[in-house]
Structures are given as C-alpha cells and as structure tokens.
Design a protein around this motif. Structure first.
Motif, PDB file in Angstrom:
ATOM      1  N   VAL A   6       0.858  -1.187   0.000  1.00  0.00           N
ATOM      2  CA  VAL A   6       0.000   0.000   0.000  1.00  0.00           C
ATOM      3  C   VAL A   6       0.894   1.238   0.000  1.00  0.00           C
ATOM      4  CG1 VAL A   6      -1.880  -1.156   1.246  1.00  0.00           C
ATOM      5  CG2 VAL A   6      -0.135   0.081   2.541  1.00  0.00           C
ATOM      6  N   ASN A   7       0.291   2.376  -0.179  1.00  0.00           N
ATOM      7  CA  ASN A   7       1.027   3.635  -0.136  1.00  0.00           C
ATOM      8  C   ASN A   7       0.125   4.675   0.511  1.00  0.00           C
ATOM      9  OD1 ASN A   7       2.769   5.742  -0.477  1.00  0.00           O
ATOM     10  ND2 ASN A   7       2.502   5.915  -2.696  1.00  0.00           N
ATOM     11  N   ARG A   8       0.331   4.899   1.816  1.00  0.00           N
ATOM     12  CA  ARG A   8      -0.528   5.840   2.517  1.00  0.00           C
ATOM     13  C   ARG A   8       0.308   6.769   3.399  1.00  0.00           C
ATOM     14  NH1 ARG A   8      -3.579   1.017   5.779  1.00  0.00           N
ATOM     15  NH2 ARG A   8      -1.857   0.335   7.093  1.00  0.00           N
ATOM     16  N   GLN A   9      -0.311   7.846   3.798  1.00  0.00           N
ATOM     17  CA  GLN A   9       0.373   8.862   4.588  1.00  0.00           C
ATOM     18  C   GLN A   9       0.668   8.357   6.008  1.00  0.00           C
ATOM     19  OE1 GLN A   9       1.398  12.015   3.718  1.00  0.00           O
ATOM     20  NE2 GLN A   9       0.800  11.605   1.608  1.00  0.00           N
ATOM     21  N   VAL A  10       1.775   8.851   6.552  1.00  0.00           N
ATOM     22  CA  VAL A  10       2.094   8.563   7.952  1.00  0.00           C
ATOM     23  C   VAL A  10       1.076   9.266   8.837  1.00  0.00           C
ATOM     24  CG1 VAL A  10       3.791   8.896   9.789  1.00  0.00           C
ATOM     25  CG2 VAL A  10       4.559   8.331   7.480  1.00  0.00           C
ATOM     26  N   LYS A  11       0.545   8.551   9.831  1.00  0.00           N
ATOM     27  CA  LYS A  11      -0.389   9.164  10.770  1.00  0.00           C
ATOM     28  C   LYS A  11       0.392   9.931  11.835  1.00  0.00           C
ATOM     29  CE  LYS A  11      -4.083   7.079  12.158  1.00  0.00           C
ATOM     30  NZ  LYS A  11      -5.046   6.104  12.753  1.00  0.00           N
ATOM     31  N   MET A  12       0.091  11.198  11.985  1.00  0.00           N
ATOM     32  CA  MET A  12       0.822  12.020  12.960  1.00  0.00           C
ATOM     33  C   MET A  12       0.608  11.503  14.379  1.00  0.00           C
ATOM     34  SD  MET A  12       2.572  13.894  11.144  1.00  0.00           S
ATOM     35  CE  MET A  12       3.355  14.703  12.541  1.00  0.00           C
ATOM     36  N   SER A  13      -0.546  10.864  14.617  1.00  0.00           N
ATOM     37  CA  SER A  13      -0.785  10.314  15.959  1.00  0.00           C
ATOM     38  C   SER A  13       0.202   9.191  16.265  1.00  0.00           C
ATOM     39  CB  SER A  13      -2.218   9.796  16.080  1.00  0.00           C
ATOM     40  OG  SER A  13      -2.482   8.799  15.106  1.00  0.00           O
ATOM     41  N   ASP A  14       0.613   8.428  15.238  1.00  0.00           N
ATOM     42  CA  ASP A  14       1.611   7.369  15.433  1.00  0.00           C
ATOM     43  C   ASP A  14       2.956   7.976  15.824  1.00  0.00           C
ATOM     44  OD1 ASP A  14      -0.262   5.481  14.777  1.00  0.00           O
ATOM     45  OD2 ASP A  14       0.466   5.141  12.744  1.00  0.00           O
ATOM     46  N   ILE A  15       3.350   9.054  15.132  1.00  0.00           N
ATOM     47  CA  ILE A  15       4.616   9.728  15.442  1.00  0.00           C
ATOM     48  C   ILE A  15       4.587  10.289  16.862  1.00  0.00           C
ATOM     49  CG2 ILE A  15       6.146  11.641  14.817  1.00  0.00           C
ATOM     50  CD1 ILE A  15       6.160   9.448  12.748  1.00  0.00           C
ATOM     51  N   SER A  16       3.476  10.916  17.220  1.00  0.00           N
ATOM     52  CA  SER A  16       3.387  11.510  18.561  1.00  0.00           C
ATOM     53  C   SER A  16       3.362  10.442  19.648  1.00  0.00           C
ATOM     54  CB  SER A  16       2.157  12.416  18.665  1.00  0.00           C
ATOM     55  OG  SER A  16       0.976  11.672  18.485  1.00  0.00           O
ATOM     56  N   ASN A  17       2.796   9.262  19.357  1.00  0.00           N
ATOM     57  CA  ASN A  17       2.798   8.179  20.341  1.00  0.00           C
ATOM     58  C   ASN A  17       4.208   7.644  20.585  1.00  0.00           C
ATOM     59  OD1 ASN A  17       0.093   8.130  21.042  1.00  0.00           O
ATOM     60  ND2 ASN A  17      -0.475   6.682  19.431  1.00  0.00           N
ATOM     61  N   ILE A  18       5.013   7.579  19.521  1.00  0.00           N
ATOM     62  CA  ILE A  18       6.407   7.169  19.691  1.00  0.00           C
ATOM     63  C   ILE A  18       7.148   8.213  20.527  1.00  0.00           C
ATOM     64  CG2 ILE A  18       8.597   6.726  18.509  1.00  0.00           C
ATOM     65  CD1 ILE A  18       6.921   5.589  16.166  1.00  0.00           C
ATOM     66  N   GLY A  19       6.868   9.489  20.263  1.00  0.00           N
ATOM     67  CA  GLY A  19       7.462  10.557  21.072  1.00  0.00           C
ATOM     68  C   GLY A  19       7.033  10.472  22.524  1.00  0.00           C
ATOM     69  N   LYS A  20       5.762  10.137  22.750  1.00  0.00           N
ATOM     70  CA  LYS A  20       5.246   9.981  24.119  1.00  0.00           C
ATOM     71  C   LYS A  20       5.975   8.848  24.844  1.00  0.00           C
ATOM     72  CE  LYS A  20       0.733  10.023  24.386  1.00  0.00           C
ATOM     73  NZ  LYS A  20      -0.691   9.547  24.380  1.00  0.00           N
ATOM     74  N   ALA A  21       6.204   7.751  24.117  1.00  0.00           N
ATOM     75  CA  ALA A  21       6.918   6.615  24.709  1.00  0.00           C
ATOM     76  C   ALA A  21       8.371   6.985  25.019  1.00  0.00           C
ATOM     77  CB  ALA A  21       6.866   5.418  23.762  1.00  0.00           C
ATOM     78  N   LEU A  22       9.019   7.727  24.116  1.00  0.00           N
ATOM     79  CA  LEU A  22      10.405   8.157  24.353  1.00  0.00           C
ATOM     80  C   LEU A  22      10.488   9.081  25.568  1.00  0.00           C
ATOM     81  CD1 LEU A  22      11.673   8.812  20.717  1.00  0.00           C
ATOM     82  CD2 LEU A  22      12.677   7.193  22.348  1.00  0.00           C
ATOM     83  N   ASN A  23       9.533   9.950  25.705  1.00  0.00           N
ATOM     84  CA  ASN A  23       9.542  10.874  26.849  1.00  0.00           C
ATOM     85  C   ASN A  23       9.296  10.150  28.161  1.00  0.00           C
ATOM     86  OD1 ASN A  23      10.098  13.247  25.411  1.00  0.00           O
ATOM     87  ND2 ASN A  23       7.940  13.523  24.870  1.00  0.00           N
ATOM     88  N   ASP A  24       8.668   8.968  28.068  1.00  0.00           N
ATOM     89  CA  ASP A  24       8.393   8.189  29.285  1.00  0.00           C
ATOM     90  C   ASP A  24       9.470   7.153  29.576  1.00  0.00           C
ATOM     91  OD1 ASP A  24       6.488   7.468  31.471  1.00  0.00           O
ATOM     92  OD2 ASP A  24       6.474   5.541  30.421  1.00  0.00           O
ATOM     93  N   GLY A  25      10.233   6.728  28.546  1.00  0.00           N
ATOM     94  CA  GLY A  25      11.205   5.658  28.805  1.00  0.00           C
ATOM     95  C   GLY A  25      12.032   5.296  27.590  1.00  0.00           C
ATOM     96  N   TRP A  26      12.203   3.984  27.386  1.00  0.00           N
ATOM     97  CA  TRP A  26      13.004   3.444  26.285  1.00  0.00           C
ATOM     98  C   TRP A  26      12.091   2.861  25.217  1.00  0.00           C
ATOM     99  CZ3 TRP A  26      17.060   0.002  29.332  1.00  0.00           C
ATOM    100  CH2 TRP A  26      17.828   0.840  30.153  1.00  0.00           C
ATOM    101  N   VAL A  27      12.526   2.992  23.959  1.00  0.00           N
ATOM    102  CA  VAL A  27      11.739   2.468  22.845  1.00  0.00           C
ATOM    103  C   VAL A  27      12.627   1.604  21.956  1.00  0.00           C
ATOM    104  CG1 VAL A  27      10.399   3.029  20.784  1.00  0.00           C
ATOM    105  CG2 VAL A  27      10.157   4.441  22.842  1.00  0.00           C
TER     106      VAL A  27
END
Length: 265
Positions: free
Chosen positions: A134-155
């Motif tokens: 498929v070819n679809r846009q990156v969901k900004m919520s996915d990016i922000s969730n990874i950032g949320k996890a990084l701010n809380d710990g290790w990813v």
C-alpha cells in the motif's frame, strides 16, 4: 507505586509488571535452555538515562526479538553483565520499555494483544497492510505516540519494518531521531530466524546459537545531518547496509559450518 497507577498509554503498571514476570518465566528457557543466547555489550545498559533512549535493531521474528531484549535489558539493570542467568531479575522489571509494532500484528490474536499491553506502540504501516503493498500517509498520531513513549522511557524499533534481511531502512526512523533527539543505541541480532518460526512464538529448532550485540550509542548531529545521512548511519550500525552482502567462498562456508558445530552444546 499505587496499585492502579497508569503509564501515558493508560496501561495499569501493576498489571504490566505481572505480565512481564509471567511471560518472562514462560519464555526464559527459549534463550537459556532450548538455545543459549550469547550477549555482548550489555554493560552499557545501566548507564543509559531513564528516558529518551531509542534502540534500533535488525529484525528476524515478530515477537522473539523483543522478548529477548526485555530479558537482556532487565538482567543488565539487575547487575548481570552479558547474562540472563537466574530469572530473579524479572521480579522488579523496568516498566517503561516500549517497542514499535504494526497495529495489525498486535491485533491478530489473544497473545499479541497481551504482548501489546506489555509495551507495544502500535502504528499503521504506510507500505504494507494485510499482506498487500500500500502507499498511505504517515499518521501524525503514530509519530506523537512514539514521542510519548520516548519521553516516558526506552523504545525499541526495527527501522526496516520487516523480518526480511537487507531491506531498506524506513526514513520514518530518521525523522523520529531528528525530531525527538533520543540517544540511539544500535543492536544486532542473529540466530532467531533459525530458532523460531516467523512470529517467534514456536521453537522451530533447538541448540541454535542466538546472539545479541549491543553497540555504543551513535554519534548524531541532530541539527545538521540529513535524513539520508542518518538512514545510512543506521544501515551500517545494524549491519544491514548493502556492503555487508558479499559472496562467501566455499572455504569460508565450511569454516563457519565447523564453528557452528562447535557452538552446539
């Protein structure tokens, strides 16, 4: 820790702790029993900061790679260097370890859903869905969730996004590195593809040498390095750059085969 204290994703830490303990006990023999996991470089783990650490690794199975890393990280934090001997390190596990995984994979049954509760940051793949390209846009919520996890710990993330070796690095990982500026720790794994099925749930073969090599953090100029430069740096760090592909002579193959026989126990 309050009994119902939650992490930023709404998971109850008390439940998460018991899931890690139980799953850790159930999987320990897969890495120290049926097979023997060889670990190198875990002495750097206790010196890493509590948050904003991104582990990048090549990928061989859906789940066994991550489970092995949970064992190695927690054992290292308990004072074991390059060893997961004595499963007592699971009693007080690090609860802010997360891993990036495809949303459809983590919804594909009861066990994946349990594993998702342990620490999955589930994202929608932009290039593959339900076995089709498929070819679809990156969901900004996915990016922000990874950032949320990084701010809380290790990813933990697998920047190729597939268990197939030497596939291209997804540029999304480089964008995350430039945006959130984490400490980036490369990991190179081997032997999991031979020991487990593709999902990493079933032991396919015993007495296989498994290995995890944890390297020193990458030196990254977050402001000035381009996405392509970071991608290339990742390729070399996790040993997935095309230059690692080479034609192996018959003599080298025989020598490696003999070495693998000696490694069997």
């Amino acid at each position: 820790m309050g009994l119902f204290k939650k992490n930023p994703f709404g998971h109850i830490l008390f439940v998460k702790k018991w899931l890690i303990r139980i799953l850790g006990l159930l999987t320990h023999r897969r890495f120290r029993g049926f097979n023997e996991l060889q670990i190198d470089g875990s002495e750097i783990i206790p010196d890493l900061p509590e948050t904003k650490v991104l582990f990048i690794s090549n990928h061989q199975t859906y789940f066994a790679d991550v489970v092995a890393m949970f064992h190695v990280f927690n054992a290292s934090l308990s004072g074991r260097v390059d060893s997961i001997k004595n499963v007592g390190y699971l009693w007080n596990p690090k609860l802010n370890i997360y891993y990036v995984a495809a949303k459809e994979t983590m919804k594909s049954g009861l066990l994946p859903k349990i594993l998702a509760y342990v620490g999955s940051v589930s994202i929608e793949r932009t290039w593959r869905a339900e076995g089709k390209d498929v070819n679809r846009q990156v969901k900004m919520s996915d990016i922000s969730n990874i950032g949320k996890a990084l701010n809380d710990g290790w990813v933990i993330t697998f920047p190729q996004g597939t268990t197939t070796p030497f596939k291209p690095i997804r540029k999304g990982t480089a964008h995350i590195i430039k945006r959130y500026k984490p400490i980036v720790v490369p990991i190179v794994i081997d032997g999991f593809r031979r020991s487990f099925d593709k999902k990493g749930l079933r032991v396919k073969k015993k007495n296989i040498l498994q290995s995890i090599e944890i390297k020193e953090p990458l030196d990254i100029d977050y402001e000035n390095e381009t996405i392509d430069e970071i991608v290339e740096k990742i390729e070399y760090a996790i040993e997935q750059h095309p230059s690692f592909l080479k034609v192996i002579s018959q003599e080298e193959l025989l020598a490696e085969e003999e070495l693998n026989k000696q490694r069997e126990w």
